[in-house]
Design an enzyme around this catalytic site. Structure first.
Site, PDB file in Angstrom:
ATOM      1  N   HIS A 155       3.357  14.606   5.559  1.00  0.00           N
ATOM      2  CA  HIS A 155       3.155  16.021   5.263  1.00  0.00           C
ATOM      3  C   HIS A 155       3.752  16.767   6.448  1.00  0.00           C
ATOM      4  O   HIS A 155       3.452  16.440   7.593  1.00  0.00           O
ATOM      5  CB  HIS A 155       1.668  16.346   5.099  1.00  0.00           C
ATOM      6  CG  HIS A 155       0.995  15.440   4.126  1.00  0.00           C
ATOM      7  ND1 HIS A 155       1.096  15.604   2.760  1.00  0.00           N
ATOM      8  CD2 HIS A 155       0.255  14.328   4.307  1.00  0.00           C
ATOM      9  CE1 HIS A 155       0.430  14.638   2.149  1.00  0.00           C
ATOM     10  NE2 HIS A 155      -0.088  13.847   3.074  1.00  0.00           N
ATOM     11  N   CYS A 213      -0.739  -3.960   4.078  1.00  0.00           N
ATOM     12  CA  CYS A 213      -1.425  -5.243   4.156  1.00  0.00           C
ATOM     13  C   CYS A 213      -0.382  -6.352   4.055  1.00  0.00           C
ATOM     14  O   CYS A 213       0.823  -6.083   4.066  1.00  0.00           O
ATOM     15  CB  CYS A 213      -2.466  -5.351   3.039  1.00  0.00           C
ATOM     16  SG  CYS A 213      -1.763  -5.238   1.379  1.00  0.00           S
ATOM     17  N   SER A 270       0.823  -1.211   0.000  1.00  0.00           N
ATOM     18  CA  SER A 270       0.000   0.000   0.000  1.00  0.00           C
ATOM     19  C   SER A 270       0.855   1.260   0.000  1.00  0.00           C
ATOM     20  O   SER A 270       1.455   1.581  -1.012  1.00  0.00           O
ATOM     21  CB  SER A 270      -1.050   0.039   1.110  1.00  0.00           C
ATOM     22  OG  SER A 270      -2.009   1.045   0.785  1.00  0.00           O
TER      23      SER A 270
END
Length: 124
Positions: free
Chosen positions: A74, A89, A69
Site C-alpha cells: 500500500h 510458508c 501465501s
C-alpha cells in the site's frame, strides 16, 4: 491422514518504508512487476495478482497471491511511504523478497518486524 506438502507455518514480515521518491509509488504496473520479481527472488510461486491505483500521482494498493501465501503493498506517494506485508510458508524466503523491494524503492527509513507463525503445537 494425508501428508501435508507444506507445514502450516511460515514467516510474516511487515515493513514500513519511508523517504521514498513519489514517482516510485504511483504506478500499478511498476509495483506489480516489482512484487512479482520479489516473489521470484524469494523462490515463491505466483498464482495471481491485482493492483489498483487511486488516480494520477496517488497511491496504489496491490497483492500478489502465492502458493506460499502473499505479498501486498500500500503506497502513499504524497508522503513518500509504503507499507509491505509479506507472508510465506514452505521453502520460500520472505527476507529475499523484502531485500529486492527495498533495493528498488530505496527508502531512507525502514521499520521491519518479522514473526514466525505456526499452530501452537508446532511452536513448542
Amino acid at each position: 491422514m494425508p501428508t501435508a506438502v507444506h507445514a502450516p507455518s511460515g514467516t510474516h514480515v511487515l515493513a514500513d518504508l519511508s523517504g521514498i521518491a513519489a514517482e516510485k509509488l504511483s504506478s500499478c504496473a511498476q509495483l506489480e512487476s516489482l512484487l512479482r520479481a520479489a516473489a521470484e527472488a524469494a523462490h515463491a510461486q505466483v498464482l495471481f495478482s491485482h493492483f489498483h491505483g487511486f488516480g494520477e500521482g496517488l497511491g496504489v494498493t496491490g497483492v500478489v497471491l502465492l502458493a506460499e501465501s502473499h505479498i501486498s503493498i500500500h503506497t502513499w506517494p504524497e508522503c513518500g511511504f509504503a507499507a509491505a506485508d509479506i507472508f510465506m510458508c514452505g521453502n520460500a524466503q520472505p527476507e529475499l523478497a523484502l531485500a529486492l523491494i527495498k533495493d528498488a524503492l530505496q527508502p531512507s527509513i525502514s521499520q521491519v518486524s518479522a514473526m514466525r507463525r505456526a499452530p501452537p503445537a508446532m511452536l513448542e
